[in-house]
Design a protein around this motif. Structure first.
Motif, PDB file in Angstrom:
ATOM      1  N   LEU A  36      79.432  -0.449  84.984  1.00  0.00           N
ATOM      2  CA  LEU A  36      78.207  -2.190  84.759  1.00  0.00           C
ATOM      3  C   LEU A  36      79.298  -3.335  85.027  1.00  0.00           C
ATOM      4  O   LEU A  36      79.289  -4.295  86.199  1.00  0.00           O
ATOM      5  CB  LEU A  36      78.663  -2.666  83.673  1.00  0.00           C
ATOM      6  CG  LEU A  36      77.450  -4.022  83.129  1.00  0.00           C
ATOM      7  CD1 LEU A  36      76.274  -3.856  83.836  1.00  0.00           C
ATOM      8  CD2 LEU A  36      77.462  -3.933  81.853  1.00  0.00           C
ATOM      9  N   ALA A  37      80.791  -2.997  85.149  1.00  0.00           N
ATOM     10  CA  ALA A  37      81.959  -3.852  86.219  1.00  0.00           C
ATOM     11  C   ALA A  37      81.750  -3.666  87.698  1.00  0.00           C
ATOM     12  O   ALA A  37      81.988  -4.448  88.570  1.00  0.00           O
ATOM     13  CB  ALA A  37      83.000  -3.492  85.530  1.00  0.00           C
ATOM     14  N   GLU A  40      78.885  -5.455  89.052  1.00  0.00           N
ATOM     15  CA  GLU A  40      79.116  -7.086  89.082  1.00  0.00           C
ATOM     16  C   GLU A  40      79.879  -7.069  89.989  1.00  0.00           C
ATOM     17  O   GLU A  40      79.532  -8.458  90.813  1.00  0.00           O
ATOM     18  CB  GLU A  40      79.770  -7.478  87.643  1.00  0.00           C
ATOM     19  CG  GLU A  40      80.022  -8.719  87.693  1.00  0.00           C
ATOM     20  CD  GLU A  40      78.849  -9.380  87.569  1.00  0.00           C
ATOM     21  OE1 GLU A  40      78.430 -10.477  87.672  1.00  0.00           O
ATOM     22  OE2 GLU A  40      77.679  -8.912  86.919  1.00  0.00           O
TER      23      GLU A  40
END
Length: 195
Positions: A36-37, A40
């Motif tokens: 997820l990081a 992003e």
């Protein structure tokens, strides 16, 4: 009589299995958060790249509109065939576009033009170069104009700049640091203008 199995040894054997499940769940969640990081970071990088490219296109179109608005210079066939800008510096072999012009605008309607077409072209190009340098310090622009007699005048504006991006994986990364981190690439944008 039916004999009941003893439940105590079964309960003791299940205690360790619960701890193992928790450790696997933590590992899965940690990997998901890392993914997820990365997503992003990619989204932010792509947004910044799109913003930069849009601004470059708008700036090029702005200069093209200024060239079309000054037909007395650009469409007359007197523009230099080749000139360039880098930062706020204009490089012109003829010296016409590098002349110092304070302003070509007046607060009230003047009786006569404030600037000649050549002065207006120099003022527009220098102002454009200064604005580009403020937004894109590493940019450079090359201009090639066709001033052939009997043919319509046309100019090609080519802008190059460096942009940073986040690579998706090692396959899409370039350069020596192919680790999926921030990379730098040189981009270009070309605009055809027929004043």
């Amino acid at each position: 009589m039916i004999q009941q199995p003893h439940s105590r040894p079964l309960a003791l054997s299940l205690r360790g299995f619960t701890l193992l499940e928790v450790l696997v769940a933590i590992l899965v969640v940690a990997l998901g958060l890392l993914g997820l990081a990365k997503m992003e970071a990619l989204a932010i990088s792509n947004t910044q790249i799109s913003s930069s490219r849009s601004l470059i296109a708008l700036q090029a179109s702005s200069l093209g509109a200024a060239m079309q608005g000054n037909k007395g210079y650009w469409a007359a066939g007197v523009a230099p065939t080749s000139f360039s800008t880098a930062g706020s510096t204009v490089t012109d072999g003829t010296g016409v576009l590098t002349q110092t012009v304070a302003t070509c605008y007046s607060a009230s309607a003047p009786a006569a033009p404030v600037c000649t077409p050549a002065q207006l072209a120099a003022y527009d190009l220098q102002t454009w170069a200064t604005n580009m340098a403020a937004q894109f310090p590493s940019y450079a622009a090359n201009f090639t104009c066709n001033n052939v007699a009997g043919a319509p005048v046309s100019c090609i504006i080519t802008i190059t700049w460096s942009e940073k991006y986040v690579a998706l994986n090692r396959t899409t990364a370039t350069g020596s640091a192919a680790s999926g981190g921030a990379q730098t690439a040189t981009q270009s944008y070309t605009l055809y203008v027929a004043p």
